[in-house]
Design a protein around this motif. Sequence first.
Motif, PDB file in Angstrom:
ATOM      1  N   CYS A  75      28.619  33.996  38.992  1.00 18.80           N
ATOM      2  CA  CYS A  75      30.129  34.752  39.100  1.00 18.80           C
ATOM      3  C   CYS A  75      29.952  35.560  40.275  1.00 18.80           C
ATOM      4  CB  CYS A  75      30.792  34.802  38.016  1.00 18.80           C
ATOM      5  SG  CYS A  75      31.610  33.536  36.984  1.00 18.80           S
ATOM      6  N   ASP A  76      29.016  36.599  40.013  1.00 18.04           N
ATOM      7  CA  ASP A  76      28.664  37.708  40.949  1.00 18.04           C
ATOM      8  C   ASP A  76      28.521  37.261  42.383  1.00 18.04           C
ATOM      9  OD1 ASP A  76      29.132  39.349  38.937  1.00 18.04           O
ATOM     10  OD2 ASP A  76      27.140  39.953  38.409  1.00 18.04           O
ATOM     11  N   PHE A  77      27.680  35.909  42.473  1.00 18.05           N
ATOM     12  CA  PHE A  77      27.098  35.588  43.766  1.00 18.05           C
ATOM     13  C   PHE A  77      28.543  34.925  44.483  1.00 18.05           C
ATOM     14  CE2 PHE A  77      26.165  31.482  45.820  1.00 18.05           C
ATOM     15  CZ  PHE A  77      25.562  31.935  46.995  1.00 18.05           C
ATOM     16  N   VAL A  78      29.348  34.143  43.635  1.00 17.72           N
ATOM     17  CA  VAL A  78      30.540  33.573  44.186  1.00 17.72           C
ATOM     18  C   VAL A  78      31.534  34.838  44.781  1.00 17.72           C
ATOM     19  CG1 VAL A  78      32.702  32.465  43.652  1.00 17.72           C
ATOM     20  CG2 VAL A  78      30.523  31.680  42.863  1.00 17.72           C
ATOM     21  N   VAL A  79      31.409  35.899  44.313  1.00 13.72           N
ATOM     22  CA  VAL A  79      32.352  36.783  44.893  1.00 13.72           C
ATOM     23  C   VAL A  79      31.586  37.536  45.615  1.00 13.72           C
ATOM     24  CG1 VAL A  79      33.775  39.049  44.214  1.00 13.72           C
ATOM     25  CG2 VAL A  79      33.912  37.057  42.503  1.00 13.72           C
ATOM     26  N   ASP A  80      30.488  38.078  45.553  1.00 10.72           N
ATOM     27  CA  ASP A  80      29.879  39.158  46.450  1.00 10.72           C
ATOM     28  C   ASP A  80      29.077  38.418  47.547  1.00 10.72           C
ATOM     29  OD1 ASP A  80      30.387  41.102  44.314  1.00 10.72           O
ATOM     30  OD2 ASP A  80      28.439  40.787  43.604  1.00 10.72           O
ATOM     31  N   ALA A  81      28.667  37.381  47.650  1.00 12.14           N
ATOM     32  CA  ALA A  81      27.871  36.819  48.588  1.00 12.14           C
ATOM     33  C   ALA A  81      28.905  35.720  49.414  1.00 12.14           C
ATOM     34  CB  ALA A  81      26.935  35.949  48.323  1.00 12.14           C
ATOM     35  N   LEU A  82      29.728  35.062  48.763  1.00 10.81           N
ATOM     36  CA  LEU A  82      30.553  33.906  49.256  1.00 10.81           C
ATOM     37  C   LEU A  82      31.944  34.342  49.553  1.00 10.81           C
ATOM     38  CD1 LEU A  82      29.702  30.931  47.148  1.00 10.81           C
ATOM     39  CD2 LEU A  82      28.698  31.697  49.289  1.00 10.81           C
ATOM     40  N   GLY A  83      32.444  35.660  49.078  1.00 11.07           N
ATOM     41  CA  GLY A  83      33.656  36.118  49.409  1.00 11.07           C
ATOM     42  C   GLY A  83      34.816  35.662  48.583  1.00 11.07           C
ATOM     43  N   PHE A  84      34.785  34.990  47.666  1.00  9.93           N
ATOM     44  CA  PHE A  84      35.790  34.592  46.859  1.00  9.93           C
ATOM     45  C   PHE A  84      36.692  35.691  46.120  1.00  9.93           C
ATOM     46  CE2 PHE A  84      33.906  30.699  47.071  1.00  9.93           C
ATOM     47  CZ  PHE A  84      34.301  29.762  46.265  1.00  9.93           C
ATOM     48  N   ASP A  85      37.924  35.569  45.850  1.00 13.98           N
ATOM     49  CA  ASP A  85      38.644  36.740  45.491  1.00 13.98           C
ATOM     50  C   ASP A  85      38.487  36.979  43.870  1.00 13.98           C
ATOM     51  OD1 ASP A  85      40.691  37.579  47.739  1.00 13.98           O
ATOM     52  OD2 ASP A  85      40.873  35.189  47.543  1.00 13.98           O
ATOM     53  N   ALA A  86      38.062  36.049  43.302  1.00 18.32           N
ATOM     54  CA  ALA A  86      37.680  36.208  41.746  1.00 18.32           C
ATOM     55  C   ALA A  86      36.649  35.075  41.388  1.00 18.32           C
ATOM     56  CB  ALA A  86      38.741  36.425  40.986  1.00 18.32           C
ATOM     57  N   CYS A  87      36.057  35.308  40.318  1.00 20.90           N
ATOM     58  CA  CYS A  87      35.359  34.185  39.869  1.00 20.90           C
ATOM     59  C   CYS A  87      35.190  34.483  38.335  1.00 20.90           C
ATOM     60  CB  CYS A  87      33.869  34.048  40.467  1.00 20.90           C
ATOM     61  SG  CYS A  87      32.908  32.352  39.802  1.00 20.90           S
ATOM     62  N   LEU A  88      35.261  33.344  37.493  1.00 22.70           N
ATOM     63  CA  LEU A  88      35.439  33.388  36.056  1.00 22.70           C
ATOM     64  C   LEU A  88      34.331  32.735  35.350  1.00 22.70           C
ATOM     65  CD1 LEU A  88      39.324  33.277  35.606  1.00 22.70           C
ATOM     66  CD2 LEU A  88      37.794  35.326  36.105  1.00 22.70           C
ATOM     67  N   ASP A  89      33.596  33.128  34.305  1.00 20.67           N
ATOM     68  CA  ASP A  89      32.571  32.088  33.581  1.00 20.67           C
ATOM     69  C   ASP A  89      33.514  31.494  32.639  1.00 20.67           C
ATOM     70  OD1 ASP A  89      30.715  31.469  31.941  1.00 20.67           O
ATOM     71  OD2 ASP A  89      29.887  33.632  31.309  1.00 20.67           O
ATOM     72  N   ARG A 148      41.556  29.153  55.590  1.00 21.67           N
ATOM     73  CA  ARG A 148      42.842  28.855  55.593  1.00 21.67           C
ATOM     74  C   ARG A 148      43.718  29.666  55.180  1.00 21.67           C
ATOM     75  NH1 ARG A 148      41.251  25.162  59.132  1.00 21.67           N
ATOM     76  NH2 ARG A 148      40.167  23.186  58.293  1.00 21.67           N
ATOM     77  N   GLY A 149      43.426  31.227  54.563  1.00 29.62           N
ATOM     78  CA  GLY A 149      44.357  31.968  54.193  1.00 29.62           C
ATOM     79  C   GLY A 149      44.705  32.017  52.855  1.00 29.62           C
ATOM     80  N   ALA A 150      43.862  31.288  52.087  1.00 27.08           N
ATOM     81  CA  ALA A 150      44.351  31.303  50.512  1.00 27.08           C
ATOM     82  C   ALA A 150      43.788  32.216  49.905  1.00 27.08           C
ATOM     83  CB  ALA A 150      44.328  29.993  49.947  1.00 27.08           C
ATOM     84  N   TRP A 151      44.274  32.374  48.538  1.00 25.46           N
ATOM     85  CA  TRP A 151      43.786  33.408  47.434  1.00 25.46           C
ATOM     86  C   TRP A 151      42.694  32.219  46.858  1.00 25.46           C
ATOM     87  CZ3 TRP A 151      43.557  38.246  46.132  1.00 25.46           C
ATOM     88  CH2 TRP A 151      43.137  38.630  44.680  1.00 25.46           C
ATOM     89  N   ALA A 152      41.172  32.628  46.873  1.00 21.55           N
ATOM     90  CA  ALA A 152      40.197  31.762  46.281  1.00 21.55           C
ATOM     91  C   ALA A 152      39.957  32.134  44.938  1.00 21.55           C
ATOM     92  CB  ALA A 152      39.210  31.578  47.196  1.00 21.55           C
ATOM     93  N   VAL A 153      40.067  31.418  43.860  1.00 23.23           N
ATOM     94  CA  VAL A 153      39.258  31.530  42.417  1.00 23.23           C
ATOM     95  C   VAL A 153      38.314  30.503  42.017  1.00 23.23           C
ATOM     96  CG1 VAL A 153      39.756  31.879  40.135  1.00 23.23           C
ATOM     97  CG2 VAL A 153      41.524  33.121  41.816  1.00 23.23           C
ATOM     98  N   GLY A 154      36.965  31.183  41.794  1.00 29.67           N
ATOM     99  CA  GLY A 154      36.070  30.187  41.558  1.00 29.67           C
ATOM    100  C   GLY A 154      35.953  30.303  39.885  1.00 29.67           C
ATOM    101  N   ILE A 155      35.362  29.194  39.270  1.00 32.78           N
ATOM    102  CA  ILE A 155      34.934  29.072  37.873  1.00 32.78           C
ATOM    103  C   ILE A 155      33.379  28.776  38.134  1.00 32.78           C
ATOM    104  CG2 ILE A 155      35.376  27.965  35.750  1.00 32.78           C
ATOM    105  CD1 ILE A 155      38.347  27.511  36.845  1.00 32.78           C
ATOM    106  N   ALA A 156      32.558  29.397  37.154  1.00 30.74           N
ATOM    107  CA  ALA A 156      31.210  29.030  37.160  1.00 30.74           C
ATOM    108  C   ALA A 156      30.628  29.300  36.077  1.00 30.74           C
ATOM    109  CB  ALA A 156      30.656  29.689  38.336  1.00 30.74           C
ATOM    110  N   GLY A 157      29.238  29.222  35.579  1.00 29.11           N
ATOM    111  CA  GLY A 157      28.725  29.369  34.429  1.00 29.11           C
ATOM    112  C   GLY A 157      27.750  30.556  34.480  1.00 29.11           C
ATOM    113  N   GLY A 158      28.321  31.717  33.938  1.00 25.58           N
ATOM    114  CA  GLY A 158      27.357  33.010  33.818  1.00 25.58           C
ATOM    115  C   GLY A 158      27.548  33.815  34.873  1.00 25.58           C
ATOM    116  N   LYS A 159      27.450  35.267  34.566  1.00 24.22           N
ATOM    117  CA  LYS A 159      27.764  36.081  35.310  1.00 24.22           C
ATOM    118  C   LYS A 159      26.809  36.332  36.606  1.00 24.22           C
ATOM    119  CE  LYS A 159      27.496  41.435  35.169  1.00 24.22           C
ATOM    120  NZ  LYS A 159      27.222  41.522  36.603  1.00 24.22           N
ATOM    121  N   ALA A 160      25.642  35.842  36.695  1.00 25.53           N
ATOM    122  CA  ALA A 160      24.947  35.912  38.141  1.00 25.53           C
ATOM    123  C   ALA A 160      25.528  34.796  38.755  1.00 25.53           C
ATOM    124  CB  ALA A 160      23.433  35.456  37.708  1.00 25.53           C
TER     125      ALA A 160
END
Length: 341
Positions: free
Chosen positions: A185-199, A171-183
């Motif tokens: 968060c890395d998956f959310v950004v690297d595989a899913l394409g979120f702009d950021a993810c925080l532990d 939809r053209g938005a800036w997507a920020v995820g929140i998850a538990g742990g580095k692995a």
Amino acid sequence: MSASKNRRVVLAARPRGLPKPSDFRIEEAPIPQPQDGEVLLGVRYLSLDPYMRGRMDDRKSYAAPTALGQEMEGGTVATVLESRHPDFRPGETVLSYSGWQSHAVAKADELRKLDPKDAPVTTALGVLGMPGFTAYVGLGNIGKPKPGETVVVAAASGPVGSAVGQIAKIRGAWAVGIAGGKAKCDFVVDALGFDACLDHSAGDFPAQLAKACPRGIDVYFENVGGAVWDAVFPLLNDFARIPVCGLIAQYNADGDFPGPDRLPVVMRQVLSKRFQIQGFIQFDYEEQRPDFYRDMAQWIREGRVKYREDILEGLEQAPEGLIGLLQGRNFGKLIVRVAKD
């Protein structure tokens, strides 16, 4: 246990706080027999989802609680073993709501046929099923992200949160995820394409979230509650939209919630900043299922939506699987393989 019996996991006791293995019981029962208009199913896959924790409590909710001695509820992928309805034949694969058991009888109008050639059948329990539909209708009808807005979603590596962030990007938005742990968060950004993810377990998580959302937060898709909500709340912009899908941080609470009463502060901000906070259940939007199936299938084919599954082997793993899910131990959509393909 004999393959000629129906293996079931039933609710043995009402949990206090986090469920324990002793709150469940594995037992055998006769395989049920279909009547006219029904089919006999052999369950192949069982979905484990956070809402199941609420069914274990004897309290008023949007759905009736599971009775003691009754099999736990849940979505399933199953094979038709015997049919007494002209629209279904033995060997066909269906989506059903058969619960935690190896065999079940279902009415034909409760089933949806699945074609393994279209997509892996397990996706009917995840990205192409209830979790994906939850993300689709909650974000589309309540969140309504606009291009350039900031969308934040908790439990971002899970089946609902991962879909929310990817749809937000579409939809053209800036997507920020929140998850538990580095692995995760890395998956959310690297595989899913979120702009950021925080532990969320980081000591400076609120500061990291503020840095990742320099323009504030326009849409917060609530899956968790608790400390995550506390970090999100000060960053919400005027007219922020907050679809409330789940509150997994609170599902195992036993007794009063600790800490000060935050309601006056929250309500003052709801008024002054004109927030829209709306709880929803996915079946509130049943008429949108055809649109969901069309759009999500296309996004998956185009590679714009990706997914991850976490599959446990054997029905007896379901109790520990649900307990782990409520503690965030799963990584992706949690599914139990009840029977080999």
